[in-house]
Design a protein around this motif. Structure first.
Motif, mmCIF file in Angstrom:
data_model
loop_
_atom_site.group_PDB
_atom_site.id
_atom_site.type_symbol
_atom_site.label_atom_id
_atom_site.label_comp_id
_atom_site.label_asym_id
_atom_site.label_seq_id
_atom_site.Cartn_x
_atom_site.Cartn_y
_atom_site.Cartn_z
ATOM 1 N N LYS A 58 0.839 -1.214 0.000
ATOM 2 C CA LYS A 58 0.000 0.000 0.000
ATOM 3 C C LYS A 58 0.868 1.255 0.000
ATOM 4 O O LYS A 58 0.563 2.226 -0.707
ATOM 5 N N LYS A 65 0.725 4.102 -2.769
ATOM 6 C CA LYS A 65 0.339 5.479 -2.423
ATOM 7 C C LYS A 65 1.314 6.475 -3.069
ATOM 8 O O LYS A 65 0.899 7.487 -3.635
ATOM 9 N N GLN A 74 -6.124 7.650 0.428
ATOM 10 C CA GLN A 74 -7.121 6.569 0.440
ATOM 11 C C GLN A 74 -6.520 5.226 0.028
ATOM 12 O O GLN A 74 -7.035 4.174 0.398
ATOM 13 N N VAL A 75 -5.415 5.267 -0.717
ATOM 14 C CA VAL A 75 -4.779 4.008 -1.139
ATOM 15 C C VAL A 75 -4.234 3.262 0.085
ATOM 16 O O VAL A 75 -4.235 2.034 0.125
ATOM 17 N N ALA A 132 -7.732 2.512 2.620
ATOM 18 C CA ALA A 132 -8.711 1.506 2.180
ATOM 19 C C ALA A 132 -8.212 0.119 2.569
ATOM 20 O O ALA A 132 -7.005 -0.126 2.629
ATOM 21 N N THR A 136 -6.718 -1.929 -2.326
ATOM 22 C CA THR A 136 -6.814 -1.212 -3.603
ATOM 23 C C THR A 136 -6.481 -2.207 -4.701
ATOM 24 O O THR A 136 -5.437 -2.867 -4.660
ATOM 25 N N THR A 180 -16.375 2.378 -2.043
ATOM 26 C CA THR A 180 -15.345 2.257 -3.089
ATOM 27 C C THR A 180 -14.936 3.629 -3.623
ATOM 28 O O THR A 180 -15.640 4.618 -3.435
ATOM 29 N N THR A 182 -10.396 1.416 -5.029
ATOM 30 C CA THR A 182 -10.259 1.235 -3.582
ATOM 31 C C THR A 182 -11.548 0.624 -3.037
ATOM 32 O O THR A 182 -12.636 0.895 -3.541
#
Ligand SMILES: Cc1cc2nc3c(=O)[nH]c(=O)nc-3n(C[C@H](O)[C@H](O)[C@H](O)COP(=O)(O)O)c2cc1C
Length: 205
Positions: free
Chosen positions: A59, A63, A71-72, A75, A78, A153, A181
């Motif tokens: 992640k 990102k 949000q990556v 969440a 992703t 999402t 996501t």
């Protein structure tokens, strides 16, 4: 239309803030990818590849590649949705289960393979268009599946394509098309934005 699907489409909105303390388990993530692959594709190419980014280290890498969009990381997962090139080369194998299941006659499969070779082999632009079409349909199917499972999402097109290809070791024929996501929203979701009037974007002929 099925009432619940109708409502889901009308209520879905892009979520940018997720509760990072609420993960999804592997079977939920796998089920979302399975449902995504029920999307249609030309000739039944299934010319896509899905990568579920759910570990902390992956992640963090993603990102950075996605312009630092938080949000990556927040969440639960992703998905990197890729389309693949040269779909004609693996069409015979892709159709094999349909032949075995008796849902596609051999002569139709043979004609599709011949037609796909004639259309795609020397047409890289068509291969790329098809990759983007198939990946986009898989992405939207995944979004609706996730929303139907009570998840929130988001969609992300803002990423550095060459960096993503390198960081996730994509092959030369794998085109990253879009990130999706999924997880649990951390705050009250913004309502869906109003759309352009139908009169501007649609016509009946
Ligand atoms: C191809 C595509 C790329 C997008 N890229 C981003 C993005 O990089 N970051 C982001 O926050 N939202 C992104 N979005 C979300 C859109 O901004 C959002 O879908 C649009 O504003 C409509 O809002 P709604 O989905 O809530 O109705 C993207 C959506 C699509 C379809």
């Amino acid at each position: 239309m099925n009432t619940s699907l109708h409502t889901l489409i009308e209520k879905r909105s892009t979520t940018s803030h997720f509760d990072a303390s609420k993960p999804l388990n592997n079977s939920q993530i796998t089920e979302l990818m399975r449902l995504a692959t029920l999307a249609p594709s030309a000739y039944h190419f299934q010319n896509w590849k899905l990568i579920a980014v759910c570990s902390s280290s992956a992640k963090a890498r993603l990102k950075d590649i996605a312009m630092g969009q938080a949000q990556v990381e927040e969440a639960a997962v992703t998905f990197i949705i890729c389309g693949t090139l040269m779909p004609h080369q693996q069409l015979a194998a892709a159709l094999r289960p349909s032949l075995d299941a008796g849902t596609l006659p051999q002569e139709i499969a043979d004609s599709w393979v011949a037609s796909a070779h004639a259309s795609y082999a020397d047409n890289p632009q068509l291969q790329r268009d098809e990759a983007i079409r198939s990946a986009s349909l898989a992405a939207m199917t995944l979004i609706l599946a996730a929303e139907g499972m009570g998840l929130s999402t988001g969609t992300i097109g803002g990423f550095d394509t060459p960096a993503l290809i390198e960081a996730f070791s994509l092959k030369a024929d794998e085109i990253p098309v879009i990130l999706v996501t999924a997880g649990y929203a951390s705050a009250e979701k913004r309502p869906q934005k109003p759309r352009r009037p139908l009169s501007e974007v649609a016509e009946l002929v």
